[in-house]
Design a protein around this motif. Structure first.
Motif, short mmCIF file in Angstrom:
data_model
loop_
_atom_site.label_atom_id
_atom_site.label_comp_id
_atom_site.label_asym_id
_atom_site.label_seq_id
_atom_site.Cartn_x
_atom_site.Cartn_y
_atom_site.Cartn_z
N UNK A 1 16.30 13.68 -2.28
CA UNK A 1 16.57 14.53 -1.21
C UNK A 1 14.89 14.40 -1.19
N UNK A 2 14.22 14.52 -1.25
CA UNK A 2 12.21 15.20 -1.60
C UNK A 2 12.01 13.81 -0.69
N UNK A 3 11.15 14.11 0.12
CA UNK A 3 10.13 12.93 0.41
C UNK A 3 9.89 12.37 -0.61
N UNK A 4 9.36 10.82 -0.87
CA UNK A 4 8.61 10.26 -1.53
C UNK A 4 7.54 10.37 -1.44
N UNK A 5 6.81 11.00 -0.27
CA UNK A 5 5.48 12.07 -0.72
C UNK A 5 5.18 13.08 1.43
N UNK A 6 4.84 13.29 0.88
CA UNK A 6 4.75 13.82 2.70
C UNK A 6 3.29 13.84 3.03
N UNK A 7 3.33 14.45 4.41
CA UNK A 7 2.27 13.48 5.73
C UNK A 7 0.92 14.41 5.28
N UNK A 8 1.08 15.18 4.56
CA UNK A 8 0.15 16.17 3.61
C UNK A 8 -0.62 15.27 2.87
N UNK B 1 0.44 -1.16 -0.05
CA UNK B 1 0.15 0.19 -0.31
C UNK B 1 0.95 1.37 0.18
N UNK B 2 2.34 0.59 0.06
CA UNK B 2 3.07 2.44 0.55
C UNK B 2 3.04 3.02 -0.42
N UNK B 3 2.91 2.78 -1.55
CA UNK B 3 3.08 3.66 -2.68
C UNK B 3 0.99 4.81 -3.43
N UNK B 4 0.48 4.55 -2.52
CA UNK B 4 -0.75 4.92 -2.55
C UNK B 4 -0.58 6.49 -2.73
#
Ligand SMILES: [Zn+2]
Length: 469
Positions: free
Chosen positions: A125-132, A67-70
């Motif tokens: 090093x940009x996050x793969x995705x953010x909390x938002x 699920x982690x790339x959703x």
């Protein structure tokens, strides 16, 4: 119909199957690649295709390797719905947020790390995705009941069946209509080992034209559950009662932590250990344990009985859920008498690293490895007998005893997988073996051909489209 395995082909992470059919296209799972040097690069390039062409996503279960790339999928422009069981939707509320938090922290850490300056210049090093972004992706989820047929998109109906792997986990039966015929594709997701704590056994499926089956342990048999309990008792008694050390158990926050709690409570109830002081030091594991209690309707009968016993005997089985960082750090000063269950399960991130740092170098302590350790992870190095490991830039000698107890796996072993396949009335036309390291997948293909006499069985190849007629 055309299948493309975008991940979990010849490896155990990055589950993502793309299905193209007459009326459109959909994905089954959209998982993170985890462990190993290539994981980050693969995660960043995994969704390099036209996302607007995807009508919907079906999700087998909440584990991040499924699920982690959703959040990234949605952040990159996917606008459709994501179907999953109700318990999976609940779990994702915890897990995707936690995953995003880790992504943000790691990106921050990498920026500060001088060695990564070069990488920073390449903006890697940009996050793969953010909390938002994770929060936004949660809004795409559609909660679905087990066993009820739904129509997620044109020409497709599907239903989720209990896979007995983690809370909410599902095998998905998918009927795809093409040229007046209906073909059934079954995606096993991860299949649980039958007769294991907490969850019910995987549902047997009667029919598939095409089958994708996992093979994490496709080349081996687990030790029996009884042998696992025996070894656990030995480790606990020797470490806690004789040597006076701590027992550290790295455990996935989802599934394994709750199973380990079940087994520990069961050992106390049976009188094999007098009493236990257990600390669950992982906010996510704590949250998921609370969710598991809320979904007691999905438990098996033994778990209900044990839970009632534990409620009635708080003095013999004490469990403390640690939330804040100070309380977690205070545990580092405790030299003995504790069982610490912490995440991540493969020792690569999270609070477990601190517990290993303070306990690995001490002969009187023990580390109990209770879950699958992917190649390239710290947990795998411990299982493989490393004499020293690096934690927070510090070399730590491995003096604690390392116990690997295979019988607690959330994945079916080869005999259990074969037995699950025997539930099919006849062999599917084609069977694709996924979610196993190359040797496990190849061995499982052979076992299916030999033991069941099936033909049309093959290990899935990453990225190579397969046209099904
Ligand atoms: Zn899983």
């Amino acid at each position: 119909m055309k299948l493309t395995f975008l991940g979990a082909a010849g490896e155990v992470t990055g589950s993502c199957l793309r299905v193209d059919h007459e009326h459109g296209a959909f994905l089954v799972d959209c998982g993170l690649f985890q462990g190993g040097r290539e994981a980050d690069r693969k995660n960043r390039s995994a969704l390099d295709f036209e996302l607007r062409g995807i009508d919907f996503v079906l999700l087998t279960h909440a584990h991040l390797d499924h699920s982690g790339l959703l959040p990234r999928l949605v952040a990159l422009g996917y606008r459709g719905r994501i179907f999953a069981t109700t318990a999976t939707v609940d779990l994702l509320g915890v897990m995707l947020m936690d995953s995003a938090h880790i992504q943000e922290k790691e990106a921050e850490w990498a920026l500060r790390d001088t060695r990564s300056r070069k990488a920073a210049r390449r903006a890697e090093v940009a996050p793969l995705y953010t909390v938002e972004q994770a929060r936004t992706s949660l809004g795409r989820l559609v909660a679905t009941d087990y066993d009820a047929w739904i129509e997620p998109g044109a020409g497709v109906r599907c239903r989720f069946r209990d896979a007995g792997h983690i809370l909410g986990s599902a095998i998905i039966e998918i009927d795809v209509g093409e040229r007046g015929h209906t073909r059934r594709l079954v995606a096993s997701g991860d299949i649980g080992q039958p007769m294991r704590p907490v969850l019910r056994d995987p549902v047997r499926i009667a029919h598939a034209d095409y089958l994708c089956v996992e093979s994490t342990y496709g080349n081996r048999a687990h030790r029996s559950f009884a042998a696992t309990c025996d070894e656990l008792v030995l480790a606990l008694r020797r470490t806690l009662e004789v040597d006076g050390g701590n027992v550290i158990i790295p455990a996935f926050a989802v599934g394994r932590t709750q199973e380990v709690l079940f087994v520990l409570a069961d050992l106390v109830r049976a009188g094999r250990i007098g009493r236990l002081d257990v600390v669950v030091d992982s906010p996510m594991a704590s949250a998921v344990t609370a969710l598991t209690v809320r979904h007691a309707d999905l438990w098996d009968d033994e778990t209900r009985a044990l839970y009632a016993w534990a409620e009635a005997n708080p003095g013999r089985f004490r469990v403390r859920f640690v939330q804040d960082v100070e309380e977690s750090m205070a545990l580092n000063a405790v030299k003995g008498g504790l069982v610490v269950i912490s995440a991540s399960g493969m020792c690569d991130a999270g609070r477990i690293k601190h517990h290993l740092r303070y306990n690995l170098g001490r002969r009187e302590c023990a580390v109990v490895i209770a879950g699958f350790q992917a190649a390239g992870t710290l947990g795998r190095r411990l299982v493989d007998g490393a004499h020293q490991v690096t934690l927070f830039g510090e070399r730590i000698p491995v003096r604690a005893r390392i116990h690997t107890i295979g019988g607690l796996s959330a994945h079916a072993d080869q005999p259990a997988l074969l037995d699950w396949l025997r539930g099919f009335g006849e062999a599917p036309r084609r069977t694709f073996v996924v979610h196993g390291e190359a040797t496990a997948a190849a061995a499982f293909v052979e076992a299916v051909e030999r033991e069941l006499g099936w033909s049309g069985v093959e290990a899935a190849q990453a990225g190579v489209p397969v046209v099904l007629k």
